[in-house]
Design a protein around this motif. Structure first.
Motif, PDB file in Angstrom:
ATOM      1  N   VAL A 233       0.819  -1.212   0.000  1.00  0.00           N
ATOM      2  CA  VAL A 233       0.000   0.000   0.000  1.00  0.00           C
ATOM      3  C   VAL A 233       0.856   1.265   0.000  1.00  0.00           C
ATOM      4  CG1 VAL A 233      -0.223   0.159   2.518  1.00  0.00           C
ATOM      5  CG2 VAL A 233      -2.062   1.013   1.044  1.00  0.00           C
ATOM      6  N   ASN A 234       2.101   1.177   0.451  1.00  0.00           N
ATOM      7  CA  ASN A 234       3.022   2.310   0.478  1.00  0.00           C
ATOM      8  C   ASN A 234       3.663   2.572  -0.886  1.00  0.00           C
ATOM      9  OD1 ASN A 234       6.017   3.059   2.512  1.00  0.00           O
ATOM     10  ND2 ASN A 234       5.120   4.151   0.832  1.00  0.00           N
ATOM     11  N   ALA A 235       4.055   1.499  -1.569  1.00  0.00           N
ATOM     12  CA  ALA A 235       4.819   1.659  -2.816  1.00  0.00           C
ATOM     13  C   ALA A 235       4.249   0.870  -3.981  1.00  0.00           C
ATOM     14  CB  ALA A 235       6.273   1.249  -2.573  1.00  0.00           C
ATOM     15  N   GLY A 236       3.065   0.283  -3.831  1.00  0.00           N
ATOM     16  CA  GLY A 236       2.445  -0.426  -4.947  1.00  0.00           C
ATOM     17  C   GLY A 236       3.148  -1.708  -5.337  1.00  0.00           C
ATOM     18  N   LEU A 237       3.775  -2.401  -4.384  1.00  0.00           N
ATOM     19  CA  LEU A 237       4.462  -3.642  -4.714  1.00  0.00           C
ATOM     20  C   LEU A 237       3.467  -4.796  -4.778  1.00  0.00           C
ATOM     21  CD1 LEU A 237       7.818  -3.571  -2.705  1.00  0.00           C
ATOM     22  CD2 LEU A 237       7.211  -2.483  -4.868  1.00  0.00           C
ATOM     23  N   GLY A 238       3.694  -5.721  -5.726  1.00  0.00           N
ATOM     24  CA  GLY A 238       2.861  -6.904  -5.870  1.00  0.00           C
ATOM     25  C   GLY A 238       3.517  -8.123  -5.265  1.00  0.00           C
ATOM     26  N   ASN A 239       2.915  -9.291  -5.507  1.00  0.00           N
ATOM     27  CA  ASN A 239       3.398 -10.539  -4.920  1.00  0.00           C
ATOM     28  C   ASN A 239       4.849 -10.822  -5.283  1.00  0.00           C
ATOM     29  OD1 ASN A 239       0.540 -10.427  -5.498  1.00  0.00           O
ATOM     30  ND2 ASN A 239       0.379 -12.492  -4.729  1.00  0.00           N
ATOM     31  N   THR A 240       5.133 -10.810  -6.583  1.00  0.00           N
ATOM     32  CA  THR A 240       6.490 -11.105  -7.038  1.00  0.00           C
ATOM     33  C   THR A 240       7.466 -10.046  -6.553  1.00  0.00           C
ATOM     34  OG1 THR A 240       5.581 -12.169  -9.011  1.00  0.00           O
ATOM     35  CG2 THR A 240       7.909 -11.602  -9.058  1.00  0.00           C
ATOM     36  N   ASP A 241       6.997  -8.795  -6.470  1.00  0.00           N
ATOM     37  CA  ASP A 241       7.862  -7.707  -6.004  1.00  0.00           C
ATOM     38  C   ASP A 241       8.377  -7.977  -4.597  1.00  0.00           C
ATOM     39  OD1 ASP A 241       7.511  -6.238  -8.343  1.00  0.00           O
ATOM     40  OD2 ASP A 241       5.706  -5.272  -7.602  1.00  0.00           O
ATOM     41  N   VAL A 242       7.467  -8.279  -3.663  1.00  0.00           N
ATOM     42  CA  VAL A 242       7.908  -8.496  -2.282  1.00  0.00           C
ATOM     43  C   VAL A 242       8.662  -9.822  -2.164  1.00  0.00           C
ATOM     44  CG1 VAL A 242       6.077  -7.088  -1.282  1.00  0.00           C
ATOM     45  CG2 VAL A 242       5.676  -9.525  -1.642  1.00  0.00           C
ATOM     46  N   GLY A 243       8.274 -10.809  -2.979  1.00  0.00           N
ATOM     47  CA  GLY A 243       8.961 -12.098  -2.926  1.00  0.00           C
ATOM     48  C   GLY A 243      10.401 -12.025  -3.377  1.00  0.00           C
ATOM     49  N   GLN A 244      10.705 -11.099  -4.303  1.00  0.00           N
ATOM     50  CA  GLN A 244      12.057 -10.973  -4.837  1.00  0.00           C
ATOM     51  C   GLN A 244      12.784  -9.731  -4.323  1.00  0.00           C
ATOM     52  OE1 GLN A 244      12.013 -11.257  -9.118  1.00  0.00           O
ATOM     53  NE2 GLN A 244      10.786 -13.124  -9.130  1.00  0.00           N
ATOM     54  N   LEU A 245      12.193  -9.027  -3.379  1.00  0.00           N
ATOM     55  CA  LEU A 245      12.809  -7.814  -2.838  1.00  0.00           C
ATOM     56  C   LEU A 245      14.133  -8.146  -2.168  1.00  0.00           C
ATOM     57  CD1 LEU A 245      12.550  -4.763  -2.157  1.00  0.00           C
ATOM     58  CD2 LEU A 245      11.444  -5.463  -0.025  1.00  0.00           C
ATOM     59  N   GLY A 246      15.182  -7.419  -2.567  1.00  0.00           N
ATOM     60  CA  GLY A 246      16.511  -7.632  -2.002  1.00  0.00           C
ATOM     61  C   GLY A 246      16.927  -6.482  -1.114  1.00  0.00           C
ATOM     62  N   MET A 247      17.846  -6.746  -0.216  1.00  0.00           N
ATOM     63  CA  MET A 247      18.337  -5.689   0.668  1.00  0.00           C
ATOM     64  C   MET A 247      19.054  -4.582  -0.107  1.00  0.00           C
ATOM     65  SD  MET A 247      19.528  -7.833   4.043  1.00  0.00           S
ATOM     66  CE  MET A 247      19.791  -9.434   3.332  1.00  0.00           C
ATOM     67  N   ARG A 248      19.540  -4.931  -1.303  1.00  0.00           N
ATOM     68  CA  ARG A 248      20.203  -3.936  -2.130  1.00  0.00           C
ATOM     69  C   ARG A 248      19.224  -2.885  -2.649  1.00  0.00           C
ATOM     70  NH1 ARG A 248      19.092  -8.400  -5.021  1.00  0.00           N
ATOM     71  NH2 ARG A 248      18.232  -8.193  -7.127  1.00  0.00           N
ATOM     72  N   HIS A 249      17.924  -3.192  -2.587  1.00  0.00           N
ATOM     73  CA  HIS A 249      16.907  -2.255  -3.081  1.00  0.00           C
ATOM     74  C   HIS A 249      16.478  -1.248  -2.021  1.00  0.00           C
ATOM     75  CE1 HIS A 249      15.885  -5.977  -5.651  1.00  0.00           C
ATOM     76  NE2 HIS A 249      16.563  -5.139  -6.405  1.00  0.00           N
ATOM     77  N   LEU A 250      16.956  -1.407  -0.773  1.00  0.00           N
ATOM     78  CA  LEU A 250      16.462  -0.606   0.343  1.00  0.00           C
ATOM     79  C   LEU A 250      17.512   0.362   0.868  1.00  0.00           C
ATOM     80  CD1 LEU A 250      14.692  -3.474   2.329  1.00  0.00           C
ATOM     81  CD2 LEU A 250      13.562  -1.705   0.946  1.00  0.00           C
ATOM     82  N   PHE A 300      12.714 -11.225   2.527  1.00  0.00           N
ATOM     83  CA  PHE A 300      11.709 -12.108   3.110  1.00  0.00           C
ATOM     84  C   PHE A 300      12.002 -13.569   2.778  1.00  0.00           C
ATOM     85  CE2 PHE A 300       9.488  -8.067   2.185  1.00  0.00           C
ATOM     86  CZ  PHE A 300       9.173  -7.693   3.488  1.00  0.00           C
ATOM     87  N   LEU A 301      12.013 -14.415   3.811  1.00  0.00           N
ATOM     88  CA  LEU A 301      12.216 -15.852   3.659  1.00  0.00           C
ATOM     89  C   LEU A 301      11.151 -16.583   4.471  1.00  0.00           C
ATOM     90  CD1 LEU A 301      16.095 -16.000   4.107  1.00  0.00           C
ATOM     91  CD2 LEU A 301      14.867 -16.302   1.950  1.00  0.00           C
ATOM     92  N   THR A 302      10.649 -17.686   3.949  1.00  0.00           N
ATOM     93  CA  THR A 302       9.648 -18.466   4.662  1.00  0.00           C
ATOM     94  C   THR A 302      10.265 -19.158   5.869  1.00  0.00           C
ATOM     95  OG1 THR A 302      10.039 -20.489   3.393  1.00  0.00           O
ATOM     96  CG2 THR A 302       8.488 -18.890   2.461  1.00  0.00           C
ATOM     97  N   LYS A 303       9.422 -19.862   6.629  1.00  0.00           N
ATOM     98  CA  LYS A 303       9.931 -20.589   7.795  1.00  0.00           C
ATOM     99  C   LYS A 303      10.886 -21.705   7.383  1.00  0.00           C
ATOM    100  CE  LYS A 303       5.897 -23.649   7.992  1.00  0.00           C
ATOM    101  NZ  LYS A 303       4.753 -24.108   8.822  1.00  0.00           N
ATOM    102  N   HIS A 304      10.801 -22.088   6.103  1.00  0.00           N
ATOM    103  CA  HIS A 304      11.734 -23.085   5.571  1.00  0.00           C
ATOM    104  C   HIS A 304      12.989 -22.428   4.985  1.00  0.00           C
ATOM    105  CE1 HIS A 304       8.615 -26.043   6.170  1.00  0.00           C
ATOM    106  NE2 HIS A 304       7.784 -25.351   5.427  1.00  0.00           N
ATOM    107  N   ARG A 305      13.119 -21.115   5.208  1.00  0.00           N
ATOM    108  CA  ARG A 305      14.271 -20.327   4.738  1.00  0.00           C
ATOM    109  C   ARG A 305      14.397 -20.355   3.215  1.00  0.00           C
ATOM    110  NH1 ARG A 305      19.325 -22.424   7.465  1.00  0.00           N
ATOM    111  NH2 ARG A 305      18.273 -24.446   7.351  1.00  0.00           N
ATOM    112  N   ALA A 306      13.254 -20.266   2.566  1.00  0.00           N
ATOM    113  CA  ALA A 306      13.184 -20.278   1.101  1.00  0.00           C
ATOM    114  C   ALA A 306      12.419 -19.039   0.639  1.00  0.00           C
ATOM    115  CB  ALA A 306      12.472 -21.545   0.619  1.00  0.00           C
ATOM    116  N   PRO A 307      12.498 -18.676  -0.648  1.00  0.00           N
ATOM    117  CA  PRO A 307      11.774 -17.513  -1.152  1.00  0.00           C
ATOM    118  C   PRO A 307      10.257 -17.691  -1.012  1.00  0.00           C
ATOM    119  CG  PRO A 307      13.461 -18.203  -2.722  1.00  0.00           C
ATOM    120  CD  PRO A 307      13.373 -19.276  -1.685  1.00  0.00           C
ATOM    121  N   TRP A 308       9.551 -16.571  -0.851  1.00  0.00           N
ATOM    122  CA  TRP A 308       8.099 -16.608  -0.729  1.00  0.00           C
ATOM    123  C   TRP A 308       7.431 -16.856  -2.076  1.00  0.00           C
ATOM    124  CZ3 TRP A 308       4.422 -15.434   3.300  1.00  0.00           C
ATOM    125  CH2 TRP A 308       4.990 -15.380   4.576  1.00  0.00           C
ATOM    126  N   THR A 309       8.012 -16.384  -3.133  1.00  0.00           N
ATOM    127  CA  THR A 309       7.462 -16.625  -4.470  1.00  0.00           C
ATOM    128  C   THR A 309       8.547 -17.248  -5.328  1.00  0.00           C
ATOM    129  OG1 THR A 309       8.079 -14.398  -5.222  1.00  0.00           O
ATOM    130  CG2 THR A 309       5.863 -14.679  -4.340  1.00  0.00           C
TER     131      THR A 309
END
Length: 433
Positions: A233-250, A300-309
């Motif tokens: 809601v802040n930046a219009g990110l979608g599912n794939t966006d947050v799933g692939q968001l890297g620390m280098r982007h912040l 973001f990583l799941t409880k299995h330490r894997a990507p969300w998407t």
């Protein structure tokens, strides 16, 4: 012949009765063929018995099964199966097409999610038209059947997208010189009209969340999904966006997001709210190392330490490659919406609709489009090199005031006061001196 006669004439042993070979059992309960008493694997189709090779020579039935799968679409449709040598089959075309697209994924030129969409389309094409069907033999009624199948499975929007992908599949065959002439799809194989899309959208209602619904979600979700919702809601990110968001982007110290859109590669820059920055910091403080070092930069990583998407690839028992999209963001969001009784055709991606709708009220659509990562093919878009940060801040604050109301204003005033304290202290010191 003489040798045969001599050997039988000289034989003094009594002739023994030749034993009949024992019929094999079905290899497994779901095996589609049965061992016929004449020595072949067989199946009755449309009231007629068809044979697919000897079970004496093929006791496990694997070769017979391959032949049956190759011919079943034609047989069930009442057609005579044609040999592969006569031309390009649907199976061959699909394999060539997916191989080409897979190379683009490996080179970073195509998103893995898009490849999964192509794969899903190919499965339906094969399921309706048949593996061994010749491409040159396809006619308008075949594509009409395909459209009916797609329409029964999916809504108008996905139907239209899939029809376009089907056309891309057969255009690839012509462009790659696999078929001699373009395919004629017939008048029925077309995308749903704009009227149908409008009616479908009206029936489903708005695909956005209201402020009170978002607050309910934020109270219900866990730490990671809270940060994802705020990013949506802040930046219009979608599912794939947050799933692939890297620390280098912040840039959390400055409160900025610099993140090219994975789908199009278009640069995006957005001002992050203090609430969003705080939520992301909490996630990073609790974040565990990923299982795969390739994901070491993911926020973001799941409880299995894997990507969300991600796009998963598996193989069937017969070695067939299976590709499907695994989107934990959508799954977890759906659980929350069901628990909160927030109905409608809304999912995590509706947060992107929410941002676009509310940010549009800021009356700076150019900046909103830039944050969303939309393609701007206008002449102004060609000449525009950047958008000033003040405009990005203004749009972000507009949406923030809509969501947080008076709380947002109060926090903004406190931050402004903190920034002014060093300046005020300096002025007072100069005045005292």
């Amino acid at each position: 012949m003489a040798e045969f006669i001599n050997s039988t004439a000289d034989s003094q042993e009594p002739r023994q009765r030749k034993q009949k070979p024992k019929k094999p059992e079905k290899p497994r309960p779901d095996f589609p063929l049965f061992p016929h008493q004449n020595g072949s694997w067989a199946k009755k189709i449309r009231g007629k018995l068809h044979h697919f090779g000897s079970w004496r020579e093929d006791p496990t039935g694997e070769a017979a099964l391959t032949k049956y799968l190759d011919q079943k679409d034609a047989l069930h449709a009442g057609r005579t199966p044609r040999p592969h040598a006569e031309g390009l089959t649907v199976r061959d075309l699909v394999n060539r097409f997916l191989t080409s697209k897979r190379h683009l994924v490996d080179n970073g030129e195509l998103a893995a999610r898009t490849f999964a969409d192509y794969y899903a389309m190919s499965e339906r094409v094969i399921g309706v038209l048949g593996l061994g069907r010749l491409v040159d033999d396809l006619a308008a009624d075949d594509f009409e059947r395909l459209r009916i199948d797609l329409a029964n499975r999916w809504g108008p929007v996905r139907l239209g997208n899939t029809i376009q992908r089907v056309r891309s599949l057969f255009k690839f065959g012509y462009d790659a010189d696999l078929i001699e002439k373009p395919i004629r799809f017939g008048p029925a194989f077309k995308r749903p009209s704009k009227k149908v899309l409008r009616l479908e959208r009206a029936k489903n209602g708005p695909r956005m969340f209201e402020a009170d619904e978002i607050h309910k979600m934020l109270k219900k979700v866990g730490m990671q999904l809270e940060a994802m919702i705020l990013l949506g809601v802040n930046a219009g990110l979608g599912n794939t966006d947050v799933g692939q968001l890297g620390m280098r982007h912040l840039d959390l110290d400055g409160g900025w997001l610099n993140y090219p859109r994975p789908k199009t590669g278009i640069d995006r820059r957005a001002k992050l709210w203090p609430e969003t920055v705080e939520a992301i910091r909490k996630v990073l403080a609790k974040r565990r190392a990923p299982k795969d070092v390739a994901n070491v930069d993911l926020v973001f990583l799941t409880k299995h330490r894997a990507p969300w998407t991600k796009v998963r690839t598996t193989k069937d028992n017969d070695g067939t490659l299976k590709v499907f999209s695994d989107d934990a963001v959508s799954k977890e969001t759906r659980k929350i919406l069901v628990a909160l009784d927030i109905n409608g055709r809304r999912n995590f991606y509706a947060l992107r609709h929410t941002f676009e709708t509310i940010a549009g009220d800021s009356r700076d659509q150019v900046t909103v489009n830039a944050i969303m990562g939309h393609v701007d093919n206008s002449m102004a878009g060609v000449y525009r090199e950047r958008i000033h940060d003040d405009r990005l801040v203004a749009v972000a604050e507009h949406v923030r005031r809509w969501l947080f109301g008076k709380k947002a204003k109060a926090k903004s005033s406190k931050r402004k006061a903190r920034r002014q304290r060093p300046r005020l202290a300096l002025v007072r010191a100069e005045a005292a001196g």
